[in-house]
Design an enzyme around this catalytic site. Sequence first.
Site, PDB file in Angstrom:
ATOM      1  N   ASP A  44       0.849  -1.201   0.000  1.00 30.14           N
ATOM      2  CA  ASP A  44       0.000   0.000   0.000  1.00 30.14           C
ATOM      3  C   ASP A  44       0.883   1.249   0.000  1.00 30.14           C
ATOM      4  OD1 ASP A  44       0.849  -0.151   2.610  1.00 30.14           O
ATOM      5  OD2 ASP A  44      -1.138   0.009   3.517  1.00 30.14           O
ATOM      6  N   GLU A 182       9.993  -3.919   9.971  1.00 30.41           N
ATOM      7  CA  GLU A 182      10.346  -2.621   9.364  1.00 30.41           C
ATOM      8  C   GLU A 182      10.954  -1.695  10.410  1.00 30.41           C
ATOM      9  OE1 GLU A 182       7.374  -0.859   6.834  1.00 30.41           O
ATOM     10  OE2 GLU A 182       8.528   0.999   6.613  1.00 30.41           O
TER      11      GLU A 182
END
Length: 291
Positions: A44, A182
């Site tokens: 996304d 992340e």
Amino acid sequence: MKTTIRHIQKKKERREPIVMLTAYDYTSARLAADAGVDMILVGDSLGMVIQGYETTLPVTLEEMIYHTRAVVRGAPETLVIADMPFMTYQISPEQALANAGRLMQESGAQAVKLEGGAHMASTVARLVEVGIPVMAHIGLTPQSVNQLGGWRAQGRTAQEAERLIEDALALEQAGAFAVVLELVPAELAAHISAQLSIPTIGIGAGPGCDGQVQVWHDILGLFDDFQPRHARRYAELGSLIRQAVARYCADVRSHRFPTDEHAPHLSEELSSLYAPRNGRNARTLPQAEAA
Ligand code: KIV
């Protein structure tokens, strides 16, 4: 042979680094597949690098389906994972199931990715139960950027580090086939990778992860709004494209492009009918003048 989540699991067992890259359309997916990536993520992040939003939050399920469909057509042999957009899975496991089902069915993706730690474990378990492979995503979770207070590394205090370890274990237990880490400190990411039997895929999480993921635009020098520290630029396509387009503009404006070779031509017989006369085209001359 089509790559599956089993191949990815085997790579972890053999300690072979796993390569994932984002792609958002047919052409980039085809190029990535030709270059040999193991998995393509339709992230996304497209909200930022394709649509120009400041965050990933505005991306819709319909947009993810649209882009993922194109990627699947471009890389039919590659494992394609599609991101579940913000608020398409957080309300309840049943909401997540309905939307993940649509995403898989209407786009052709083989797996979905969703953000969140232990609190998402029951949702992951529900999807896995009906046969939807789930990639989890912890650490900096971009859909929570407002809650996190910016694009900041996560897990830097002992308390945060412990929470991330618990999150990773809970997601593995729930059946996730891989977990993205992340912006997690390298030492912690290596520790989590050693604790899990499923692969970790790092982005800004150091070399101790089982695989790496990067954003297409970041490694190819296509996105100048900001340059993440975790990315290495393997090409400067942005500058190359600017130079090429500037040459195209110059060529059109100076009549160097197109030339005769860039168009189809009439037979000799017909072309005499349309040949320019006195700078005008015979076919367009008034009847009397042409006769
Ligand atoms: O959306 C995305 O591209 C991602 C990767 C950065 C992991 O989630």
